[in-house]
Design an enzyme around this catalytic site. Structure first.
Site, PDB file in Angstrom:
ATOM      1  CG  HIS A 101      -1.771  -1.022   1.547  1.00 23.84           C
ATOM      2  ND1 HIS A 101      -1.377  -2.175   2.168  1.00 23.84           N
ATOM      3  CD2 HIS A 101      -3.095  -1.151   1.334  1.00 23.84           C
ATOM      4  CE1 HIS A 101      -2.424  -2.976   2.314  1.00 23.84           C
ATOM      5  NE2 HIS A 101      -3.487  -2.383   1.820  1.00 23.84           N
ATOM      6  CG  ASP A 104       1.692  -0.898   3.425  1.00 21.30           C
ATOM      7  OD1 ASP A 104       0.909  -0.541   4.306  1.00 21.30           O
ATOM      8  OD2 ASP A 104       1.424  -1.762   2.560  1.00 21.30           O
TER       9      ASP A 104
END
Ligand code: XUL
Ligand code: CO
Length: 436
Positions: A101, A104
Site C-alpha cells: 500500500h 506502508d
C-alpha cells in the site's frame, strides 16, 4: 545492503527428508510440474504491510514484533532502510514478487503534496532495489482506510471532499505502481460499506463507488498503465457490511456499472470464509466469469470469527485452490500473495522465514497434488459422467434451446418418475485423500 539483520542463509530446497526448519521441503522453484516450473505456477508474493509494518499488536495489547532495522521514526531514511531490508528478505527467501500500500512504504505528511513527495523519495529506493534484484511488483494499492479522514469510507463517503482526496491518493498510487512496472493494481474496499443503514444512502454510495472506479479506468488509459485492475472482496471488518462482500457481489456490481471488462478479482481465503463461503466457492464463481485474477493466500482460524490472516498450512485447502488455478490455465498477471501475518507470540525476525517457508511448502504440495489429481483424471471424469444426461436426448434439447415447457411436459408424462444416482461425495473425498 551490508548489514544482515536476519542471520539466515538463503533458503534452499532440501527435499522432504530434510529436518532443517529453514529449508524448503517441497518448494523447488525450478522443478517442472506439468510443463511449467513451480515458481511460474505459484508466483509467490510477500506483502509489505505484514512483513515490514505489522507490529503484531492486537486490540488488547501493543505490538511485539522485533524490527532491529527500524528506528520507529517516520523519517524517509527509516522508510528507505525498511525497503532495503525487505528486498534482503525477498532475496533470502527466493520470492520474486511483492505487494504494497502507498502508506506502508512512506508516511503521510501534513499536506498531500508533501506526502506525495515523500512517496516519490521512497519509490526511488524501491525502483533501485527492483533493478538490483530483479524482483517485481505484483500489485500496488492505496490505503483508503487508515487515516481518520476515511472514517465514513473513501469512494463511498458521505463527504464529497473525502471522495476527492481519495481520488487524488489513488491517482498517485496508480502512477507509482506504473512507474515500478507493477503487474496489477488492487482495490480493496476497506471502509466502503456501512456501520448502520440508518444513516446510509446505499444507492448513492454504490453509484459513487462506480464513478470512482470509472475514473480509475480513465486514468489508467491516460497514463498508459497496462496492469490488471483487481477488486478484492471482503464481507465485513472494519465495517459491519462491505459492499464488495464476496465474488458474486463484486461481479454483479461490476456488471451493473459496466466495469466488468476492466476488472478481475483478487480473492483472499480468509475473506471468503468470513463471507460464509469456502475459498473454492469464491474461486469457482470468479473463474466461471473469467475474472479470477489473483489470490491473497492466507487462512482464518476455525474458532475466531475475524480476519486472523494466518499463513496457510492446510494441504487440503491449497490442493483445492490449485485445482481451480490449474483448471483455469494458471495465473497470468496474478499470483499468490501472502496477505498473512505471524502470531503475536512469533515476534522474532526469523519467524518471518518460518511463516513464509510453511506457506510456500504448503502451496507446493497443493500444486503437486492437484496436478496429480488432474493427471489421474478420475475426478474430472466423474463430474463429466454425472452430467451425461445433458449430452444427448432431452438434456441436449434443453441446452440447445430446442425444448420448452410443453415439450418437457410431454416428456415427463411419457417417461414417468426420473431415476437418480448417488453423488458419491465420500467416495470422492477418499479419492482426493489418495493423493494427499
Ligand atoms: C485486508 C486486506 C488488505 C488488502 C489490500 O483484509 O486483505 O490488506 O489485501 O488492501
Ligand atoms: Co488481502
Amino acid at each position: 545492503m551490508k548489514q544482515d539483520f536476519f542471520n539466515v542463509d538463503n533458503i534452499a530446497y532440501e527435499g522432504s527428508e530434510s529436518k532443517n526448519p529453514l529449508a524448503f521441503k517441497h518448494y523447488d522453484a525450478g522443478e517442472k510440474i506439468g510443463g511449467k516450473v513451480m515458481e511460474e505456477h505459484l508466483r509467490f508474493a510477500v506483502a509489505y504491510w505484514h512483513t515490514m509494518r505489522n507490529p503484531l499488536s492486537d486490540p488488547f495489547g501493543v505490538g511485539t514484533a522485533q524490527m532491529p532495522w527500524d528506528d520507529g521514526s517516520d523519517s524517509i531514511d527509516n522508510a528507505r532502510q525498511r525497503v532495503r531490508v525487505f528486498f534482503q528478505f525477498l532475496e533470502k527467501l527466493g520470492v520474486d514478487y511483492y505487494c504494497f500500500h502507498d502508506r506502508d512504504v512512506a508516511p503521510e505528511a501534513d499536506s498531500l503534496a508533501e506526502t506525495n513527495a515523500q512517496l516519490d523519495a521512497v519509490v526511488a529506493t524501491l525502483k533501485e532495489e527492483q533493478e538490483r534484484t530483479g524482483k517485481r511488483l505484483l500489485w500496488g494499492t492505496a490505503s483508503l482506510f487508515t487515516h481518520p479522514r476515511y472514517v465514513h469510507g473513501a469512494a463511498t463517503s458521505c463527504n464529497a471532499d473525502v471522495f476527492a482526496y481519495a481520488a487524488a491518493q489513488v491517482k498517485k498510487a496508480m502512477e507509482i505502481t506504473h512507474e515500478l512496472g507493477g503487474l496489477g493494481y488492487t482495490f480493496w474496499g476497506g471502509r466502503e460499506g456501512y456501520s448502520t443503514l440508518l444513516n446510509t444512502d446505499m444507492r448513492r454510495e454504490l453509484d459513487h463507488l462506480a464513478k470512482f472506479l470509472h475514473m480509475a479506468v480513465d486514468w489508467k488509459k491516460q497514463i498508459g498503465f497496462q496492469g490488471q485492475f483487481y477488486i478484492e472482496p471482503k464481507p465485513m471488518e472494519p465495517t459491519t457490511h462491505q459492499y464488495d462482500s464476496d465474488a458474486a457481489a463484486c461481479l454483479n456490481f461490476l456488471r451493473e456499472y459496466d466495469l466488468l471488462d476492466h476488472f478481475k478479482l483478487n480473492l483472499e481465503t480468509n475473506h471468503a470464509t468470513l463471507a460464509g463461503h469456502t475459498m473454492q466457492h469464491d474461486l469457482t464463481v470468479a473463474a466461471n466469469a473469467g475474472a479470477l485474477g489473483s489470490v491473497d493466500a492466507n487462512t482464518g482460524d476455525l474458532f475466531l470469527g475475524w480476519d486472523t490472516d494466518q499463513f496457510p498450512t492446510d494441504i487440503y485447502q491449497t490442493t483445492q485452490i490449485m485445482l481451480i488455478v490449474l483448471e483455469m490455465g494458471g495465473f497470468t498477471t496474478g499470483g499468490l500473495n501472502f496477505d498473512a501475518k505471524r502470531r503475536r507470540e512469533s515476534f522474532e525476525p526469523v519467524d518471518l522465514f518460518h511463516a513464509h517457508i510453511g506457506g510456500m511448502d504448503t502451496f507446493a504440495r497443493g500444486l503437486k497434488i492437484a496436478h496429480a489429481i488432474r493427471e489421474d483424471g478420475r475426478l474430472a471424469e466423474f463430474v463429466k459422467r454425472r452430467y451425461q444426461s445433458w449430452d444427448s436426448g432431452i438434456g441436449d434439447a434443453i441446452e440447445s434451446g430446442l425444448a420448452g415447457f410443453e415439450d418437457l411436459e410431454g416428456y415427463a408424462l411419457e417417461n414417468g418418475e426420473p431415476v437418480n444416482v448417488s453423488g458419491r461425495q465420500e467416495m470422492l473425498e477418499n479419492l482426493i485423500n489418495e493423493f494427499i
